[in-house]
Design a protein around this motif. Structure first.
Motif, mmCIF file in Angstrom:
data_model
loop_
_atom_site.group_PDB
_atom_site.id
_atom_site.type_symbol
_atom_site.label_atom_id
_atom_site.label_comp_id
_atom_site.label_asym_id
_atom_site.label_seq_id
_atom_site.Cartn_x
_atom_site.Cartn_y
_atom_site.Cartn_z
ATOM 1 N N GLU A 31 4.019 -2.069 -14.192
ATOM 2 C CA GLU A 31 2.709 -1.609 -13.750
ATOM 3 C C GLU A 31 2.048 -0.647 -14.730
ATOM 4 O O GLU A 31 0.844 -0.390 -14.624
ATOM 5 C CB GLU A 31 2.819 -0.956 -12.364
ATOM 6 C CG GLU A 31 3.199 -1.920 -11.271
ATOM 7 C CD GLU A 31 2.342 -3.176 -11.313
ATOM 8 O OE1 GLU A 31 1.086 -3.045 -11.368
ATOM 9 O OE2 GLU A 31 2.898 -4.288 -11.314
ATOM 10 N N TRP A 109 9.315 0.794 -5.345
ATOM 11 C CA TRP A 109 8.822 -0.138 -6.351
ATOM 12 C C TRP A 109 7.357 -0.437 -6.107
ATOM 13 O O TRP A 109 6.982 -0.992 -5.062
ATOM 14 C CB TRP A 109 9.642 -1.438 -6.294
ATOM 15 C CG TRP A 109 11.103 -1.117 -6.321
ATOM 16 C CD1 TRP A 109 11.810 -0.587 -7.364
ATOM 17 C CD2 TRP A 109 12.039 -1.256 -5.248
ATOM 18 N NE1 TRP A 109 13.120 -0.395 -7.005
ATOM 19 C CE2 TRP A 109 13.292 -0.802 -5.714
ATOM 20 C CE3 TRP A 109 11.938 -1.730 -3.943
ATOM 21 C CZ2 TRP A 109 14.428 -0.792 -4.916
ATOM 22 C CZ3 TRP A 109 13.063 -1.726 -3.150
ATOM 23 C CH2 TRP A 109 14.292 -1.265 -3.644
ATOM 24 N N ASP A 111 3.703 -2.101 -6.032
ATOM 25 C CA ASP A 111 3.086 -3.419 -6.046
ATOM 26 C C ASP A 111 2.158 -3.527 -7.258
ATOM 27 O O ASP A 111 1.844 -2.529 -7.907
ATOM 28 C CB ASP A 111 2.265 -3.629 -4.767
ATOM 29 C CG ASP A 111 3.129 -3.988 -3.569
ATOM 30 O OD1 ASP A 111 4.354 -4.121 -3.733
ATOM 31 O OD2 ASP A 111 2.566 -4.111 -2.461
ATOM 32 N N PRO A 112 1.699 -4.741 -7.566
ATOM 33 C CA PRO A 112 0.741 -4.899 -8.670
ATOM 34 C C PRO A 112 -0.467 -3.971 -8.531
ATOM 35 O O PRO A 112 -1.060 -3.864 -7.459
ATOM 36 C CB PRO A 112 0.340 -6.372 -8.561
ATOM 37 C CG PRO A 112 1.550 -7.035 -7.987
ATOM 38 C CD PRO A 112 2.102 -6.045 -7.004
ATOM 39 N N ALA A 114 -0.657 -0.855 -8.332
ATOM 40 C CA ALA A 114 -0.528 0.336 -7.488
ATOM 41 C C ALA A 114 -0.759 1.618 -8.275
ATOM 42 O O ALA A 114 -1.425 2.550 -7.796
ATOM 43 C CB ALA A 114 0.860 0.371 -6.834
ATOM 44 N N SER A 133 0.226 6.652 -2.173
ATOM 45 C CA SER A 133 0.154 5.228 -1.842
ATOM 46 C C SER A 133 0.501 4.964 -0.384
ATOM 47 O O SER A 133 1.128 5.793 0.295
ATOM 48 C CB SER A 133 1.138 4.437 -2.716
ATOM 49 O OG SER A 133 0.894 4.618 -4.080
ATOM 50 N N ASP A 140 8.834 -4.933 5.197
ATOM 51 C CA ASP A 140 7.373 -4.893 5.333
ATOM 52 C C ASP A 140 6.886 -4.018 6.479
ATOM 53 O O ASP A 140 5.690 -4.025 6.814
ATOM 54 C CB ASP A 140 6.769 -6.301 5.487
ATOM 55 C CG ASP A 140 6.756 -7.076 4.172
ATOM 56 O OD1 ASP A 140 6.743 -6.414 3.111
ATOM 57 O OD2 ASP A 140 6.770 -8.317 4.208
ATOM 58 N N SER A 236 -3.323 1.102 -2.754
ATOM 59 C CA SER A 236 -2.145 1.241 -3.616
ATOM 60 C C SER A 236 -0.911 1.146 -2.734
ATOM 61 O O SER A 236 -0.704 1.979 -1.856
ATOM 62 C CB SER A 236 -2.180 2.595 -4.344
ATOM 63 O OG SER A 236 -0.958 2.846 -5.019
ATOM 64 N N CYS A 237 -0.081 0.136 -2.966
ATOM 65 C CA CYS A 237 1.045 -0.130 -2.071
ATOM 66 C C CYS A 237 2.371 -0.066 -2.821
ATOM 67 O O CYS A 237 2.475 -0.523 -3.966
ATOM 68 C CB CYS A 237 0.904 -1.502 -1.423
ATOM 69 S SG CYS A 237 -0.606 -1.683 -0.431
ATOM 70 N N VAL A 238 3.370 0.471 -2.142
ATOM 71 C CA VAL A 238 4.696 0.629 -2.730
ATOM 72 C C VAL A 238 5.753 0.275 -1.690
ATOM 73 O O VAL A 238 5.626 0.637 -0.514
ATOM 74 C CB VAL A 238 4.904 2.087 -3.216
ATOM 75 C CG1 VAL A 238 6.353 2.348 -3.574
ATOM 76 C CG2 VAL A 238 4.015 2.373 -4.430
ATOM 77 N N VAL A 239 6.778 -0.450 -2.126
ATOM 78 C CA VAL A 239 7.930 -0.734 -1.273
ATOM 79 C C VAL A 239 8.934 0.399 -1.447
ATOM 80 O O VAL A 239 9.247 0.804 -2.572
ATOM 81 C CB VAL A 239 8.590 -2.074 -1.647
ATOM 82 C CG1 VAL A 239 9.856 -2.293 -0.831
ATOM 83 C CG2 VAL A 239 7.606 -3.218 -1.439
#
Length: 338
Positions: A31, A109, A111-112, A114, A133, A140, A236-239
């Motif tokens: 990223e 981690w 996301d694209p 983010a 984020s 999920d 902005s998303c993150v696992v």
């Protein structure tokens, strides 16, 4: 902010989870493509093979070319804030300070886009000092990470777990509903958090008295006092695994450093009298929940002996000047308060 393309220093802290840290670093590196900046991985005193493993993997993967990734050893486990401060003090490889610090947990981690979206938000909103984020688990499930500052009323409401009390004290509830649009909040979790350099310059970074927990809350509070706002950005998303290092989700008993950090936060921000009152409110709310459990079939929601440990800590608080940071405690630097 510099006139050239804004620079980002991504900081990832490791404590005895090198495999997860490498996965996090690989995602962050992906990223960071197209963004101006570097990644620094800090081994926060793991006292195992983590530093060697991380250094070797970074070299073998070609990540260290052009200083895209540096692996550093903090030398001791001073806690989350101390580890992050160490990373920020490392600066960019040329010795300059970045425009933004991006703090990423070792079990998270992005996301694209983010990271880019957090950067762009701070560029477009010059009064915003920090932006976090949206966080979701590996299944999920969304993780709530938008909060009000802790308060006496918030402690009572959270401990009581009772709908009528929550409705009555809705403006004191610390955990906010997960925002669907970018939202100004009091504080947000540090699992994926971008901070403007000026915020760190004006606040001196994290208060290292906090060993673990409440340090991001305190940083956002001091940033607000300096005129900077904190925001939650769902785009902005993150696992995030959550508690991979701390083991918080499997605590059988609340560790002493959590109580110490809570005491330090309240005493520092509102005084010792407020700390005592808020602790009594937390105990009162807990007793309401325990009474309900006696007459209804309701689950245990706190670790074993929580109220006993909380009360004991309160009784001992006059003899404790600051939150203790014992170097003998073997706990990690990444955290999840959700």
């Amino acid at each position: 902010m510099s006139e050239s393309k804004p620079k980002i220093l991504t900081i990832i802290l490791n404590f005895k989870t090198p495999e997860l840290t490498l996965k996090s670093c690989a995602a962050a590196l992906r990223e960071m493509e197209g963004l101006d900046g570097e990644i620094v991985v800090i081994d926060n005193g793991s006292e195992d093979d983590s530093f060697v493993m991380l250094s070797h993997a970074a070299e073998q993967n070609g990540w260290t070319q052009n200083n895209r990734v540096r692996v550093l050893d903090s030398g001791h486990n001073g806690g989350f804030g101390a580890g992050m401060n160490f990373g920020m003090q490392a600066r960019l490889s040329n010795g300059s300070a970045p425009d933004f610090y991006y703090l990423l947990n070792s079990d998270a981690w992005p996301d694209p886009d983010a990271i880019a979206k957090l950067r762009d938000y701070l560029i477009e909103n010059p009064k915003a000092g920090l932006v976090g984020s949206a966080i979701r688990g590996t299944d999920d499930t969304p993780h709530p990470t938008a909060f009000r500052f802790p308060s006496m009323g918030g402690d009572f409401e959270a401990a009581a777990h009772t709908g009528v009390i929550t409705r009555w004290m809705k403006n004191a509830v610390v955990r906010l509903p997960i925002p669907e649009t970018d939202t100004k909040v009091d504080w947000t979790a540090g699992a994926s958090l971008m901070v403007r350099r000026e915020v760190i310059d004006q606040t001196d970074g994290f208060d290292e008295t906090f060993f673990l927990y409440f340090e991001e809350t305190d940083l956002c509070r001091r940033a607000a006092e300096a005129g900077w706002s904190t925001h939650y950005l769902p785009e902005s998303c993150v696992v995030h695994i959550g508690s991979a290092s701390t083991g918080m989700k499997t605590w059988s008993r609340t560790p002493g450093y959590w109580f110490d950090s809570r005491q330090h936060y309240y005493t520092k921000s509102k005084g010792s009298g407020y700390f005592v009152a808020s602790t009594l409110a937390l105990i009162a709310g807990g007793l309401i929940w325990r009474f309900r459990r006696l007459i209804q079939t309701l689950p245990q929601v706190d670790p074993d002996w929580f109220l006993t440990d909380l009360t004991t800590h309160l009784l001992r608080s006059p003899f404790r000047k600051t939150a203790a940071r014992s170097p003998t405690i073997s706990v990690p630097i990444s955290e999840d308060q959700t």
